[in-house]
Design a protein around this motif. Structure first.
Motif, mmCIF file in Angstrom:
data_model
loop_
_atom_site.group_PDB
_atom_site.id
_atom_site.type_symbol
_atom_site.label_atom_id
_atom_site.label_comp_id
_atom_site.label_asym_id
_atom_site.label_seq_id
_atom_site.Cartn_x
_atom_site.Cartn_y
_atom_site.Cartn_z
ATOM 1 N N TRP A 392 -15.252 -99.441 70.332
ATOM 2 C CA TRP A 392 -15.775 -100.758 69.796
ATOM 3 C C TRP A 392 -14.657 -100.974 68.579
ATOM 4 O O TRP A 392 -14.328 -102.313 68.369
ATOM 5 C CB TRP A 392 -17.202 -100.303 68.914
ATOM 6 N N PHE A 393 -14.255 -99.953 68.042
ATOM 7 C CA PHE A 393 -13.042 -100.273 66.976
ATOM 8 C C PHE A 393 -12.033 -101.176 67.450
ATOM 9 O O PHE A 393 -11.508 -102.248 66.699
ATOM 10 C CB PHE A 393 -12.571 -99.104 66.397
ATOM 11 N N PHE A 394 -11.652 -100.785 68.399
ATOM 12 C CA PHE A 394 -10.269 -101.566 69.362
ATOM 13 C C PHE A 394 -10.991 -102.916 69.856
ATOM 14 O O PHE A 394 -10.240 -103.770 69.574
ATOM 15 C CB PHE A 394 -9.791 -100.647 70.281
ATOM 16 N N ALA A 398 -9.058 -105.459 67.418
ATOM 17 C CA ALA A 398 -7.862 -105.838 67.938
ATOM 18 C C ALA A 398 -8.054 -106.826 69.188
ATOM 19 O O ALA A 398 -7.526 -107.806 69.155
ATOM 20 C CB ALA A 398 -7.243 -104.514 68.623
ATOM 21 N N LEU A 399 -9.094 -106.518 70.118
ATOM 22 C CA LEU A 399 -9.326 -107.411 71.381
ATOM 23 C C LEU A 399 -9.799 -108.576 70.935
ATOM 24 O O LEU A 399 -9.338 -109.765 71.226
ATOM 25 C CB LEU A 399 -9.960 -106.652 72.168
ATOM 26 N N ILE A 400 -11.088 -108.508 70.296
ATOM 27 C CA ILE A 400 -11.745 -109.920 69.905
ATOM 28 C C ILE A 400 -10.833 -110.983 69.111
ATOM 29 O O ILE A 400 -10.736 -111.856 69.640
ATOM 30 C CB ILE A 400 -12.980 -109.642 69.314
ATOM 31 N N PRO A 401 -10.391 -110.423 67.945
ATOM 32 C CA PRO A 401 -9.808 -111.428 67.294
ATOM 33 C C PRO A 401 -8.299 -111.810 67.694
ATOM 34 O O PRO A 401 -7.694 -112.624 67.292
ATOM 35 C CB PRO A 401 -9.506 -110.742 65.933
ATOM 36 N N ARG A 402 -7.666 -111.075 68.553
ATOM 37 C CA ARG A 402 -6.265 -111.153 68.651
ATOM 38 C C ARG A 402 -5.871 -111.566 70.208
ATOM 39 O O ARG A 402 -4.796 -111.618 70.554
ATOM 40 C CB ARG A 402 -5.592 -109.892 68.696
ATOM 41 N N TRP A 403 -7.143 -111.620 71.269
ATOM 42 C CA TRP A 403 -6.552 -112.039 72.557
ATOM 43 C C TRP A 403 -7.775 -113.175 72.638
ATOM 44 O O TRP A 403 -8.908 -112.955 72.901
ATOM 45 C CB TRP A 403 -6.941 -110.819 73.285
ATOM 46 N N SER A 404 -7.287 -114.290 72.548
ATOM 47 C CA SER A 404 -8.003 -115.435 72.891
ATOM 48 C C SER A 404 -8.550 -115.607 74.353
ATOM 49 O O SER A 404 -7.769 -115.102 75.313
ATOM 50 C CB SER A 404 -7.281 -116.816 72.388
ATOM 51 N N GLY A 405 -9.908 -115.645 74.316
ATOM 52 C CA GLY A 405 -10.276 -115.671 75.791
ATOM 53 C C GLY A 405 -10.995 -114.438 76.354
ATOM 54 O O GLY A 405 -11.423 -114.239 77.440
ATOM 55 N N TYR A 406 -10.833 -113.309 75.153
ATOM 56 C CA TYR A 406 -11.180 -112.054 75.788
ATOM 57 C C TYR A 406 -12.695 -111.654 75.601
ATOM 58 O O TYR A 406 -13.456 -112.515 74.355
ATOM 59 C CB TYR A 406 -10.644 -110.745 74.756
ATOM 60 N N ARG A 407 -13.471 -111.668 76.664
ATOM 61 C CA ARG A 407 -14.743 -111.511 76.458
ATOM 62 C C ARG A 407 -15.257 -110.068 76.244
ATOM 63 O O ARG A 407 -15.282 -109.210 77.104
ATOM 64 C CB ARG A 407 -15.492 -111.761 77.716
ATOM 65 N N PRO A 408 -16.193 -110.104 75.181
ATOM 66 C CA PRO A 408 -16.861 -108.550 75.119
ATOM 67 C C PRO A 408 -17.509 -108.154 76.083
ATOM 68 O O PRO A 408 -18.055 -108.641 76.753
ATOM 69 C CB PRO A 408 -17.683 -108.868 73.777
ATOM 70 N N ILE A 409 -17.325 -106.680 76.330
ATOM 71 C CA ILE A 409 -17.971 -106.195 77.547
ATOM 72 C C ILE A 409 -19.389 -106.327 77.311
ATOM 73 O O ILE A 409 -20.091 -106.411 78.532
ATOM 74 C CB ILE A 409 -17.322 -104.655 77.688
ATOM 75 N N ASN A 410 -20.248 -106.086 76.441
ATOM 76 C CA ASN A 410 -21.349 -105.973 76.226
ATOM 77 C C ASN A 410 -21.798 -106.124 74.659
ATOM 78 O O ASN A 410 -21.381 -105.488 74.131
ATOM 79 C CB ASN A 410 -21.887 -104.509 76.713
ATOM 80 N N ASP A 411 -22.248 -107.540 74.532
ATOM 81 C CA ASP A 411 -22.437 -107.835 73.044
ATOM 82 C C ASP A 411 -23.443 -106.670 72.559
ATOM 83 O O ASP A 411 -23.510 -106.442 71.448
ATOM 84 C CB ASP A 411 -23.307 -109.267 73.259
ATOM 85 N N GLY A 412 -24.362 -105.912 73.296
ATOM 86 C CA GLY A 412 -25.144 -104.936 72.872
ATOM 87 C C GLY A 412 -24.269 -103.994 72.211
ATOM 88 O O GLY A 412 -24.763 -103.478 71.208
ATOM 89 N N TYR A 413 -23.037 -103.747 72.718
ATOM 90 C CA TYR A 413 -22.424 -102.642 72.174
ATOM 91 C C TYR A 413 -21.670 -102.781 70.984
ATOM 92 O O TYR A 413 -21.838 -102.036 70.232
ATOM 93 C CB TYR A 413 -21.295 -102.143 73.303
ATOM 94 N N LEU A 414 -21.697 -104.229 70.663
ATOM 95 C CA LEU A 414 -21.065 -104.597 69.486
ATOM 96 C C LEU A 414 -22.193 -104.307 68.225
ATOM 97 O O LEU A 414 -21.754 -103.914 67.236
ATOM 98 C CB LEU A 414 -20.613 -106.197 69.159
ATOM 99 N N SER A 468 0.159 -104.130 66.192
ATOM 100 C CA SER A 468 0.605 -102.811 66.075
ATOM 101 C C SER A 468 -0.255 -101.952 65.089
ATOM 102 O O SER A 468 -0.369 -100.625 65.292
ATOM 103 C CB SER A 468 2.055 -102.614 66.001
ATOM 104 N N SER A 469 0.026 -102.469 63.629
ATOM 105 C CA SER A 469 -0.452 -101.747 62.703
ATOM 106 C C SER A 469 -2.261 -101.514 62.997
ATOM 107 O O SER A 469 -2.699 -100.641 62.754
ATOM 108 C CB SER A 469 -0.331 -102.641 61.441
ATOM 109 N N LEU A 470 -2.827 -102.619 63.517
ATOM 110 C CA LEU A 470 -4.334 -102.484 63.574
ATOM 111 C C LEU A 470 -4.483 -101.236 64.632
ATOM 112 O O LEU A 470 -5.413 -100.691 64.375
ATOM 113 C CB LEU A 470 -4.784 -103.639 64.177
ATOM 114 N N VAL A 471 -3.623 -101.155 65.723
ATOM 115 C CA VAL A 471 -3.914 -100.031 66.692
ATOM 116 C C VAL A 471 -3.722 -99.040 66.079
ATOM 117 O O VAL A 471 -4.345 -97.681 66.248
ATOM 118 C CB VAL A 471 -2.857 -100.322 67.857
ATOM 119 N N GLU A 472 -2.387 -98.690 65.234
ATOM 120 C CA GLU A 472 -2.141 -97.515 64.699
ATOM 121 C C GLU A 472 -3.143 -97.103 63.937
ATOM 122 O O GLU A 472 -3.699 -95.813 63.600
ATOM 123 C CB GLU A 472 -0.825 -97.761 63.837
ATOM 124 N N LEU A 473 -3.998 -97.876 63.020
ATOM 125 C CA LEU A 473 -5.136 -97.753 62.327
ATOM 126 C C LEU A 473 -6.428 -97.105 63.197
ATOM 127 O O LEU A 473 -6.838 -95.961 62.908
ATOM 128 C CB LEU A 473 -5.597 -98.804 61.362
#
Ligand code: SAH
Ligand code: AVI
Length: 769
Positions: A392-394, A398-414, A468-473
């Motif tokens: 979920w952290f990634f 990382a994915l939701i804010p940084r990849w326009s058009g990325y669809r969360p895999i399951n809103d329930g997981y968020l 990259s910094s977010l991924v490292e974190l």
């Protein structure tokens, strides 16, 4: 073993053909070089045996000492019954290992593989006599070429000893390890000997001995070419040179031409010109760090089972198991290998990402779905929740804010996998994580894989620095959860009356070299600087350019210390028994009021996981229930217990600044595999060494968890974490036997409430002077 047709010393036709190829390639390229396998032909293997006896050449003695001490353990832990040795030479040291297998009737077969037929001939005959119930055989082959001669499993242990892997170029090393992994079935083992980086003076002496044996060994390659190809190398017109390349951490060996000269190799129709001073490289001998060994083996598809060093830490022997987990030795990883610069801490490269993600999954591999679902108390989270949350952290950051058009895999997981982040919206109650049968382990694994695939694309696209910094974190965050997975599952298994074993790996550390004498490291006090430089750059953006740190470790600042001394080892279980026998838990006067109340309410009379067995105290460990060993550091005590013990001992707990001032001046943490249980103190490596700072137990400090002066949380949603816990908790320093490799550092600030004792918490004393 097939016998040579051309009389003693003559090479088999296919071996001769390989020599022709290597000489043609090596002497016609620049710089000139010859593969080191040819050193062992002719008198070479005897010269090598002489090298192993030289006073300056420590590796053979060091590895022999490790084998002498741990062979029986290798037999037990590997469960192997067939040993295949690569580059076996005379198998002299290997006998220690083979004897241990044979003694317990577990040596069905021994196969020695070596490029030098002559070397094998003598040793195989001797071994066949020594192990009459074993099928002993020798195979003449180049391990860089063809491994098809290795018989099928099960139950194989591949042994690659002596540090011979260091005689390969780094790409060849990785390739060979990956081929070993391919050869093995899941659960089979590799035993790898590696020589370690050390003082260059000692290294050079080992490779340029005073008697000139190494020089004769390296020159022997010219003798081999003369004898087999009719060349006219004049040995007196070449001098031996050995040098240490500190950057590559490799000893380079070669022969320097004394004057310009032409060497004829009539059978190849070659006239080879050497300039004056030109060098022919005959061998390299790469030296390793434990970190590098672990990393290379993991990348190749192995899990480290155990790693041993000799008493002087000159040499390492690693037992690794072919892992059934997903191993990522793909093309991209190979490409990134050359860019790798990290000292073992995770990096936001694709390879770094997979290393950490795989390591998390490896921890869950030996757990059933039921194991992974239980929450044994509110502080503990189920393993599968950790697996989901780190994913979920990634996704969330990382994915939701940084990849326009990325669809969360399951809103329930968020919702389910958000831990504490108000900024990320509502979340499931912490204490109810164990009530969820769904999503199950299978769905969460698939969630991980889908997010990993998306992350791969993000990382391969060459993300901007802040991503990259977010991924490292995220990777360092995931490493924290690797430790949480282990401490939580210990609690889950620990409340089970059957005391299930999490893993057999790493059980019962050796007591050899234990030294429990207690010394005090004095510090003069004064103004010291502690903490790390801020992980944000001048624009306030997350930036780990000078090495990763969490925001709570910064900023670096001055602290005044009064003179003090700190114990040079941890408090042991034996010390704790004395405390208990002296009525430590019954004397209200030495306890903080809150601690006394907790003891009464929870009937605390001993550290967590201590049980009275029939024959005395027993402790529950990740390796199951074991008799208490007084030499081990005490672990699983609360701040209150640590504080009461310190008072009883006429000492106190160190402040975090005192701890760091001492740790910063000591050797920095090594990249050690997870040990699962803290180990006894070993003799100091130098006078006044503060021992056991890292890798055994987190050490309670008397410091409340507070922000450092001028503390600034990371900007954005991820900054919510550290700052908001800065009340009501105490700082712990060091790292523990379950802290992932590469995660520890001197500035690290761990923190827990004073009553907590399910983390791997222990005690180091301090006192005023
Ligand atoms: N394992 C022994 C011997 C090490 S000497 C020890 O630890 O003391 C290195 C051995 O590897 C030699 O016997 C040499 O013949 C063998 N060797 C070197 N290169 C090889 C290759 N490419 N393929 C197979 N064996 C090789
Ligand atoms: C076989 N191998 C590990 C030896 C080494 O130490 O690299 C070969 C050697 N060359 C010179 N001395 C020893």
């Amino acid at each position: 073993m097939t016998k040579s047709a051309g009389g003693p010393g003559a090479l088999q036709p296919e071996v001769l053909a390989a020599l022709v190829r290597d000489v043609r390639d090596g002497l016609c390229s620049l710089p000139k070089s010859l593969p080191s396998r040819w050193l062992y032909e002719g008198a070479g293997s005897e010269l090598f045996e002489l090298i192993t006896e030289l006073p300056e050449y420590y590796p053979t003695r060091a590895e022999r000492a490790i084998l002498a001490e741990h062979s029986a353990e290798i037999v037990l832990t590997s469960g192997a019954s067939r040993v295949v040795e690569f580059g076996s030479g005379t198998s002299e040291k290997t006998k220690l290992l083979l004897d241990s297998f044979y003694e317990v009737d577990r040596l069905e077969a021994f196969i020695a593989l070596d490029a030098s037929e002559q070397t094998l001939q003598g040793s195989i005959e001797e071994l066949a006599v020594r192990y009459p119930r074993t099928a002993v055989s020798g195979v003449t082959a180049d391990f860089n070429a063809d491994l098809s001669c290795v018989p099928a499993g099960p139950g194989r242990l591949l042994a690659f000893l002596g540090g011979t892997i260091g005689n390969l170029e780094s790409t060849e090393q990785s390739r060979l390890l990956a081929r070993f992994a391919d050869l093995l079935d899941n659960g089979e083992h590799l035993l790898l000997g590696t020589d370690l980086v050390k003082d260059p003076g000692r290294l050079l002496a080992a490779y340029d001995d005073s008697q000139g044996v190494t020089a004769a060994f390296e020159k022997n390659v010219l003798v081999v070419v003369n004898a087999n190809l009719g060349a006219d190398f004049d040995l007196d017109r070449f001098e031996y040179v050995a040098r240490w390349d500190a950057q590559a951490e490799v000893v380079e060996m070669g022969l320097r031409s004394l004057g310009a000269q032409d060497v004829a190799i009539p059978s190849l129709g070659l006239l080879v010109h050497f300039d004056d001073g030109e060098e022919l490289r005959t061998e390299i001998s790469a030296k390793f760090h434990l970190a590098g060994v672990t990393r290379e083996l993991s990348l190749a598809g192995f899990v480290i089972v155990k790693q041993w060093q000799d008493a002087d830490a000159d040499f390492a022997l690693t037992l690794a198991r072919r892992s059934s987990g997903r191993t990522i030795v793909g093309r991209h990883l190979e490409e990134e290998r050359s860019l790798e610069t990290s000292n073992g801490a995770p990096t936001s490269t694709l390879r770094g990402y997979h290393e950490v993600r795989d390591a998390t999954e490896a921890l869950a591999q030996c757990l059933s779905a039921e194991d992974q679902t239980i929450q044994s108390m509110p502080d503990v989270s189920p393993t599968k929740w950790h697996l989901g949350h780190t994913t979920w952290f990634f996704e969330q950051f990382a994915l939701i804010p940084r990849w326009s058009g990325y669809r969360p895999i399951n809103d329930g997981y968020l919702y389910l996998f958000n831990s504490y982040y108000e900024g990320a919206g509502l979340r499931h109650a912490r204490g109810e994580r164990g009530l969820l049968s769904r999503p199950g382990v299978v769905e969460i694994t698939s969630y991980r894989q889908t997010v990993d695939e998306a992350m791969e694309q993000l990382l391969l696209a060459g993300p901007p620095q802040e991503v990259s910094s977010l991924v490292e974190l995220g990777l360092h965050h995931e490493q924290q959860h690797q430790e949480l997975i282990l401490m939580d599952i210990k609690h889950v298994l620990g409340v089970n009356p059957l005391a299930p074993v999490y893993s057999q790996e790493g059980s019962v550390a050796s007591l050899a070299h234990t030294d429990l004498s207690l010394g005090w490291v004095a510090h003069p006090g004064g103004i010291v600087e502690i903490g790390a430089n801020s992980p944000t750059n001048s624009m306030g953006k997350m930036d780990f350019a000078s090495g990763f740190v969490f925001d709570n470790e910064a900023p670096r600042h001055s602290v005044w210390l009064e003179p003090f001394a700190i114990a040079d080892r941890l408090v042991t279980a034996g010390d704790w028994l004395e405390f208990m026998e002296d009525g430590g838990y019954d004397r209200a006067a030495i306890w903080l009021a809150d601690g006394w109340a907790v003891n009464l309410a929870e009937r605390r009379e001993a550290p967590l996981y201590w049980y009275r067995g029939r024959d005395g105290w027993e402790v529950f460990t990740l390796n199951g229930r074991q008799p208490l060993r007084p030499e081990e550091p005490v672990v699983h005590v609360s701040y209150y217990e640590a504080d009461a013990f310190a008072r009883w001992a006429g000492a106190r707990l160190p402040t975090e600044a005192e701890w760091e001032a001492v740790a910063a001046a000591a050797p920095q943490p090594e990249f050690m595999p997870i040990a699962l249980h803290p180990r006894p103190a070993r003799a100091a490596r130098f006078k006044g060494e503060p021992r056991q700072l890292f890798g055994e137990v987190w050490q309670w400090t008397s410091s409340s968890y507070l922000p450092y002066p001028r503390f600034e949380p990371l900007s954005g949603m991820v900054g919510e974490y550290n700052g908001k816990f800065m009340v009501g908790q105490h700082v712990l320093r060091g790292s523990s036997a379950i802290t992932p490799p590469g995660h520890a550092r001197a500035t690290y600030r761990n923190f827990f409430p004073p009553s907590a004792r399910w983390p791997f918490t222990g005690v180091r004393l301090a006192r005023d002077v």
